[in-house]
Scaffold this motif. Structure first.
Motif, mmCIF file in Angstrom:
data_model
loop_
_atom_site.group_PDB
_atom_site.id
_atom_site.type_symbol
_atom_site.label_atom_id
_atom_site.label_comp_id
_atom_site.label_asym_id
_atom_site.label_seq_id
_atom_site.Cartn_x
_atom_site.Cartn_y
_atom_site.Cartn_z
ATOM 1 N N ARG A 97 0.986 -1.006 -0.194
ATOM 2 C CA ARG A 97 -0.024 0.064 -0.032
ATOM 3 C C ARG A 97 0.921 1.293 -0.091
ATOM 4 N NH1 ARG A 97 -5.230 -0.433 3.748
ATOM 5 N NH2 ARG A 97 -5.231 -2.060 2.234
ATOM 6 N N PRO A 98 0.922 2.024 -1.050
ATOM 7 C CA PRO A 98 1.854 3.033 -1.317
ATOM 8 C C PRO A 98 1.704 3.997 -0.023
ATOM 9 C CG PRO A 98 1.002 2.635 -3.308
ATOM 10 C CD PRO A 98 -0.005 1.799 -2.300
ATOM 11 N N GLY A 99 3.002 4.315 0.511
ATOM 12 C CA GLY A 99 3.103 5.417 1.382
ATOM 13 C C GLY A 99 2.882 4.796 2.741
ATOM 14 N N HIS A 100 2.443 3.641 3.077
ATOM 15 C CA HIS A 100 2.079 2.865 4.306
ATOM 16 C C HIS A 100 2.649 1.776 4.727
ATOM 17 C CE1 HIS A 100 -1.158 6.176 4.527
ATOM 18 N NE2 HIS A 100 -1.522 5.756 3.323
ATOM 19 N N GLY A 101 3.130 0.916 4.073
ATOM 20 C CA GLY A 101 3.918 -0.465 4.368
ATOM 21 C C GLY A 101 3.647 -1.460 3.252
ATOM 22 N N ILE A 102 4.289 -2.813 3.604
ATOM 23 C CA ILE A 102 4.069 -3.880 2.586
ATOM 24 C C ILE A 102 3.878 -5.241 3.563
ATOM 25 C CG2 ILE A 102 5.840 -2.709 0.852
ATOM 26 C CD1 ILE A 102 7.858 -4.661 1.908
ATOM 27 N N THR A 103 3.588 -6.148 2.851
ATOM 28 C CA THR A 103 3.310 -7.323 3.368
ATOM 29 C C THR A 103 4.057 -8.480 2.612
ATOM 30 O OG1 THR A 103 1.059 -6.785 3.918
ATOM 31 C CG2 THR A 103 1.327 -9.083 3.943
ATOM 32 N N VAL A 104 4.752 -8.994 3.330
ATOM 33 C CA VAL A 104 5.613 -10.120 2.663
ATOM 34 C C VAL A 104 5.251 -11.605 3.281
ATOM 35 C CG1 VAL A 104 7.456 -8.412 2.428
ATOM 36 C CG2 VAL A 104 7.528 -10.038 4.319
ATOM 37 N N GLU A 105 5.763 -12.626 2.702
ATOM 38 C CA GLU A 105 5.603 -14.001 2.947
ATOM 39 C C GLU A 105 6.352 -14.040 4.154
ATOM 40 O OE1 GLU A 105 6.151 -17.101 0.317
ATOM 41 O OE2 GLU A 105 4.575 -16.417 -1.150
ATOM 42 N N PHE A 106 5.635 -14.956 5.304
ATOM 43 C CA PHE A 106 6.525 -15.176 6.427
ATOM 44 C C PHE A 106 7.707 -16.374 6.027
ATOM 45 C CE2 PHE A 106 7.248 -18.102 10.214
ATOM 46 C CZ PHE A 106 7.442 -16.864 11.121
ATOM 47 N N LEU A 107 8.793 -16.156 6.585
ATOM 48 C CA LEU A 107 10.057 -17.260 6.166
ATOM 49 C C LEU A 107 10.014 -17.929 7.559
ATOM 50 C CD1 LEU A 107 12.530 -15.163 4.436
ATOM 51 C CD2 LEU A 107 10.601 -16.702 3.438
ATOM 52 N N PRO A 108 9.744 -19.313 7.607
ATOM 53 C CA PRO A 108 9.943 -20.076 8.769
ATOM 54 C C PRO A 108 11.608 -20.322 8.889
ATOM 55 C CG PRO A 108 9.232 -21.641 6.785
ATOM 56 C CD PRO A 108 9.281 -20.255 6.407
ATOM 57 N N GLY A 109 11.933 -19.872 9.898
ATOM 58 C CA GLY A 109 13.528 -19.964 10.025
ATOM 59 C C GLY A 109 13.592 -19.601 11.515
ATOM 60 N N ARG A 110 14.870 -19.171 11.734
ATOM 61 C CA ARG A 110 15.478 -18.259 12.826
ATOM 62 C C ARG A 110 16.083 -17.257 12.821
ATOM 63 N NH1 ARG A 110 20.719 -19.766 14.370
ATOM 64 N NH2 ARG A 110 21.777 -21.400 12.811
#
Length: 319
Positions: A97-110
């Motif tokens: 969403r321009p100007g507000h943030g992004i959503t990314v896939e969750f990476l299972p790891g440490r």
């Protein structure tokens, strides 16, 4: 966030916060119910929410209050994040969403720690991840710590924020470092590779690989800045910089070790002003000044130490 409020509104526990619920209802991948929402630790200029629905798990990154003066280009962050995902290093971007943030896939790891980076095997995996990122699609923005430091110094002066003793005394030395480093051949760099931005994830063959997250300060830069910054942020011993450089280039490179040390010095010197800006502007309960002074004290040790001239010579510069 257009309909969900501002980042400043998102201050309650995420599972109980109406503003968070309203925001997530407007993002297609997080609108599904039932869902669980938890805060991920570590963000100083973002709020990072891990959101799990019956279909997926993602991380929603929301710009936080108090970071406006840092001149973070959120559109460039999104586009560079997409490029890093294409390179196979960053998590896939699933919403923006321009100007507000992004959503990314969750990476299972440490998430790695500074102690992890003291393991030469882990450092080798980090070097491999950096090479993959650096060989990927070119970023849409540039990053030059000399320019960033100069801009931050103007911001600090304009707003009357605190500056450490003797800070400006080193400006002539910074000019000499710039000359010593010469022309930069730039590649896509993350530029903020503290351990918390490195994830060890399963590689599908019984081992691990390193993935890189959070591209706020990403931009095309000299790869030795990336390597020197890793070494500096984790406060690794000198011999592990040799290990990191050797793993990255595939052989010993004393000239690049010297360049990485000079870039590490500039990293410490420049990020000190980042801390000054946040100390003077952020409402977070965090001691930014102490964080920055730890970096500045290490920069002072190099500025005042016996090895700076040797580094300038080894990097190929003029005196």
């Amino acid at each position: 966030m257009d309909q969900g409020g501002t980042a400043a509104d998102l201050v309650a526990a995420p599972g109980d916060d109406p503003a968070v619920a309203a925001l997530l209802d407007t993002i297609p991948v997080t609108a599904e119910h039932p869902r669980t929402v938890v805060d991920l630790p570590g963000g100083l200029t973002n709020r990072n929410l891990k959101v799990t629905t019956p279909s997926t798990t993602v991380v929603v990154r929301i710009p936080g209050p108090g970071s406006e003066l840092l001149e973070i280009d959120r559109d460039a962050e999104y586009r560079n994040s997409t490029a890093a995902a294409q390179a196979g290093v960053g998590p896939p971007v699933v919403h923006h969403r321009p100007g507000h943030g992004i959503t990314v896939e969750f990476l299972p790891g440490r998430t790695l720690t500074d102690d992890d980076l003291r393991d030469p095997e882990i450092l080798g995996l980090v070097a491999t991840a950096c090479r993959k990122l650096h060989a990927g699609p070119r970023f849409v923005s540039e990053f030059d710590m000399f320019a960033v430091q100069a801009r931050y110094r103007e911001i600090v002066a304009t707003h009357g924020f605190r500056v450490p003793d003797r800070y400006d005394e080193f400006a002539p030395t910074v000019d000499r470092i710039r000359v010593a480093l010469g022309a930069r051949e730039t590649v896509p760099c993350h530029n903020d590779l503290l351990a918390g931005n490195l994830l060890a994830v399963p590689d599908g063959a019984g081992g691990e690989e390193i993935r890189i997250v959070d591209y706020e300060y990403s931009g095309n830069n000299d790869p030795c800045f990336e390597l020197g910054n890793i070494w500096s942020e984790a406060t690794l011993p000198r011999e592990l910089l040799d290990v990191l450089i050797g793993a990255y280039y595939g052989r010993e490179r004393p000239d690049q070790v010297a360049r990485a040390q000079l870039f590490a010095l500039m990293s410490q010197y420049g990020w000190t002003l980042w801390a000054s800006i946040m100390d003077g502007s952020s409402t977070l309960d965090f001691d930014f000044w102490e964080w920055g002074m730890e970096k500045y004290e290490r920069a002072l040790a190099t500025f005042d130490g016996p090895d700076l001239e040797k580094l300038l010579d080894a990097a190929g510069g003029v005196r």
